[in-house]
Design an enzyme around this catalytic site. Structure first.
Site, PDB file in Angstrom:
ATOM      1  N   ASP A 252       0.872  -1.185   0.000  1.00 40.31           N
ATOM      2  CA  ASP A 252       0.000   0.000   0.000  1.00 40.31           C
ATOM      3  C   ASP A 252       0.908   1.234   0.000  1.00 40.31           C
ATOM      4  O   ASP A 252       1.774   1.382   0.886  1.00 40.31           O
ATOM      5  CB  ASP A 252      -0.882  -0.022   1.257  1.00 40.31           C
ATOM      6  N   ASN A 260      -2.246  12.739  -3.930  1.00 40.91           N
ATOM      7  CA  ASN A 260      -3.396  13.187  -4.739  1.00 40.91           C
ATOM      8  C   ASN A 260      -3.688  14.652  -4.489  1.00 40.91           C
ATOM      9  O   ASN A 260      -3.953  15.412  -5.431  1.00 40.91           O
ATOM     10  CB  ASN A 260      -4.635  12.372  -4.365  1.00 40.91           C
ATOM     11  N   ASP A 269      -2.831   9.449 -10.619  1.00 36.42           N
ATOM     12  CA  ASP A 269      -2.914   8.328 -11.583  1.00 36.42           C
ATOM     13  C   ASP A 269      -1.556   8.091 -12.233  1.00 36.42           C
ATOM     14  O   ASP A 269      -1.117   6.950 -12.407  1.00 36.42           O
ATOM     15  CB  ASP A 269      -3.939   8.642 -12.685  1.00 36.42           C
ATOM     16  N   GLU A 295      -4.680   2.336  -4.308  1.00 37.82           N
ATOM     17  CA  GLU A 295      -3.214   2.462  -4.300  1.00 37.82           C
ATOM     18  C   GLU A 295      -2.574   1.222  -3.685  1.00 37.82           C
ATOM     19  O   GLU A 295      -1.508   1.255  -3.123  1.00 37.82           O
ATOM     20  CB  GLU A 295      -2.803   3.772  -3.616  1.00 37.82           C
TER      21      GLU A 295
HETATM   22  N1  LIG Z   1      -5.293   9.180  -8.336  1.00 33.50           N
HETATM   23  C1  LIG Z   1      -5.894   8.108  -7.846  1.00 33.50           C
HETATM   24  N2  LIG Z   1      -6.161   8.045  -6.537  1.00 33.50           N
HETATM   25  C2  LIG Z   1      -6.748   6.955  -6.029  1.00 33.50           C
HETATM   26  C3  LIG Z   1      -7.104   5.873  -6.856  1.00 33.50           C
HETATM   27  N3  LIG Z   1      -7.684   4.928  -6.057  1.00 33.50           N
HETATM   28  C4  LIG Z   1      -7.681   5.417  -4.806  1.00 33.50           C
HETATM   29  N4  LIG Z   1      -7.095   6.639  -4.780  1.00 33.50           N
HETATM   30  C5  LIG Z   1      -6.919   7.535  -3.649  1.00 33.50           C
HETATM   31  O1  LIG Z   1      -5.978   6.978  -2.751  1.00 33.50           O
HETATM   32  C6  LIG Z   1      -6.199   7.565  -1.487  1.00 33.50           C
HETATM   33  C7  LIG Z   1      -6.045   6.532  -0.423  1.00 33.50           C
HETATM   34  O2  LIG Z   1      -6.147   7.204   0.785  1.00 33.50           O
HETATM   35  P1  LIG Z   1      -6.124   6.501   2.191  1.00 33.50           P
HETATM   36  O3  LIG Z   1      -6.856   5.184   2.126  1.00 33.50           O
HETATM   37  O4  LIG Z   1      -6.593   7.496   3.180  1.00 33.50           O
HETATM   38  O5  LIG Z   1      -4.619   6.123   2.426  1.00 33.50           O
HETATM   39  P2  LIG Z   1      -3.302   6.974   2.355  1.00 33.50           P
HETATM   40  O6  LIG Z   1      -3.516   8.420   2.184  1.00 33.50           O
HETATM   41  O7  LIG Z   1      -2.427   6.318   1.315  1.00 33.50           O
HETATM   42  O8  LIG Z   1      -2.705   6.746   3.761  1.00 33.50           O
HETATM   43  P3  LIG Z   1      -2.045   5.428   4.335  1.00 33.50           P
HETATM   44  O9  LIG Z   1      -2.467   4.290   3.442  1.00 33.50           O
HETATM   45  O10 LIG Z   1      -2.574   5.283   5.701  1.00 33.50           O
HETATM   46  O11 LIG Z   1      -0.585   5.648   4.288  1.00 33.50           O
HETATM   47  C8  LIG Z   1      -7.588   8.203  -1.514  1.00 33.50           C
HETATM   48  O12 LIG Z   1      -7.445   9.606  -1.504  1.00 33.50           O
HETATM   49  C9  LIG Z   1      -8.172   7.723  -2.820  1.00 33.50           C
HETATM   50  O13 LIG Z   1      -8.988   8.699  -3.419  1.00 33.50           O
HETATM   51  C10 LIG Z   1      -6.828   5.974  -8.242  1.00 33.50           C
HETATM   52  O14 LIG Z   1      -7.109   5.077  -9.030  1.00 33.50           O
HETATM   53  N5  LIG Z   1      -6.226   7.094  -8.688  1.00 33.50           N
END
Ligand SMILES: Nc1nc2c(ncn2[C@@H]2O[C@H](COP(=O)(O)OP(=O)(O)OP(=O)(O)O)[C@@H](O)[C@H]2O)c(=O)[nH]1
Length: 385
Positions: A252, A260, A269, A295
């Site tokens: 992850d 983002n 992306d 992610e």
């Molecule tokens: N650009 C983009 N963002 C994505 C995609 N899928 C998920 N996300 C974003 O990934 C982010 C995941 O956030 P969180 O689950 O809070 O996790 P994090 O910010 O990585 O924090 P930790 O995992 O705790 O380190 C969210 O803001 C989602 O919108 C995608 O296909 N493209």
């Protein structure tokens, strides 16, 4: 016997399916020319036409047939947009039929049939303009032949007694009535055929895209969740049967939300795409990576925990600078080694719990799920980089 026959067919008709199809059409045309040749020979035997004129016609036609066969069989014509050279073949066919009409005296009405059949061949590839051209060419050629017969009989070798002009006029009228609707039908057939061909191509393209999308992730192009799950299930079954150890790592990306926020969704992306590209480049041929969702990625590697942890460290170094200038990309990973008889779901669940531990312990590290009792402690250590 069977293979000798099929080898003979390949030799004459080519093993190349499209080429064979073209040669088949050529053969049908050759058959009609053969029929016309017999008809011409009959004319000579009846004394209705000159032997020299018939030989000239036969020589031209059979030299043309042979040259066409060689050109098609050797693949020489494949440099052209229409490798069958249909419009050329048919134009020459129309002119030969009218040439025969001019020479053959009282039997000439029979030449109308090959003229009609020639247009039918247009249904294979020709466009409506080419079919219209052939129709008009045929009518003009026939009017020219009739004119020559009526007003310049001295130009026709051994023309004999001239049959009534009314026969020729009737023949021209007959073609005038028959050819335009025939041309129309052939043009319709040809356009339906080409439309079907285009639809088939589009369908094949769509099918291959569906096949690709069914197994790969649209954003990153690597394996998707479904195909990774199938791979995991197969590896779990194989490992249980053959004792071929393997591990999974659920990865992850850390603080992806912040990435983002900084780069926008499109920028995020792009980071995911680059992450997938660089991580994939680190794999050995026996390893696999797929996007698990958002992610999150899943890695499958043969061997034990040490091997996959080394792989994850290589990945960490490779992806570190694939984000923004101000931010180093890190990830946390939960690693689990497959236990005999363990299902893919159980294995994934252990890896997921280990990932949670890696996040909890401060991110940018691997956490290894305990091999035995789940109550054992997770081994976590921050990545050395
Ligand atoms: N650009 C983009 N963002 C994505 C995609 N899928 C998920 N996300 C974003 O990934 C982010 C995941 O956030 P969180 O689950 O809070 O996790 P994090 O910010 O990585 O924090 P930790 O995992 O705790 O380190 C969210 O803001 C989602 O919108 C995608 O296909 N493209």
């Amino acid at each position: 016997m069977q293979s000798l026959l099929s080898r003979m067919v390949d030799l004459v008709g080519s093993a190349h399916p499209r080429r064979r199809e073209r040669l088949m059409q050529w053969l049908i045309a050759g058959y009609i020319y053969m029929g016309a040749a017999i008809w011409l020979i009959a004319g000579v035997l009846q004394g209705w036409m000159s032997k020299t004129a018939a030989l000239l016609w036969l020589g031209f036609v059979f030299a043309g047939l042979l040259a066409g066969y060689v050109a098609l069989r050797s693949g020489w014509t494949e440099r052209f947009q229409d490798p069958s050279l249909t419009i050329w073949q048919l134009s020459i066919g129309v002119l030969c039929a009218n040439w025969g009409y001019l020479l053959i005296g009282p039997m000439r009405t029979a030449a109308l049939l090959p003229m009609v059949v020639t247009i039918v061949f247009g249904a294979f590839t020709l466009q409506w303009r080419q079919i219209a051209f052939l129709t008009v060419l045929n009518l003009f050629a026939l009017v020219a032949a009739v004119t020559l017969r009526a007003w310049f009989p001295q130009w026709i070798p051994q023309h004999g007694a001239m049959t009534p002009l009314m026969v020729d006029i009737n023949n021209v009228l007959m073609l005038l009535v028959v050819l335009p609707p025939l041309g129309f039908i052939v043009a319709r057939l040809s356009s339906v055929r080409r439309k079907l061909h285009r639809q088939r191509e589009a369908l094949m393209q769509a099918l291959s895209q569906v096949e690709r999308l069914a197994v790969s992730d649209e954003l990153t192009g690597i394996a998707n969740r479904r195909s990774m799950r199938t791979l995991l299930e197969r590896s779990a079954a194989l490992s249980s049967r053959e004792f071929a150890p393997f591990c999974v790592a659920l990865i992850d990306i850390d603080h992806f939300k912040a990435i983002n926020d900084e780069l926008g969704h499109a920028g995020g992306d792009e980071v995911l795409r680059e992450f997938a590209r660089r991580a994939t480049a680190m794999l050995r041929t026996t390893d696999a990576i797929g996007r698990w969702g958002g992610e999150e990625f899943v890695v499958l590697a043969c061997g034990n925990v040490d091997g996959i942890c080394r792989l994850l460290e290589r990945m960490r170094r490779a992806v570190a600078n694939c984000g923004t200038d101000s931010r180093c990309i890190t990830f946390s990973a939960g690693v689990a080694q497959h236990r005999r008889e363990e299902t893919a779901d159980d294995l994934l669940e252990r890896a997921d719990r280990a990932l949670y531990e890696a996040k909890r312990a401060g991110r940018n590290r691997n956490a290894v799920a305990p091999e035995g009792d789940p109550s054992q402690r997770y081994a976590t250590a921050e990545s050395p980089q």
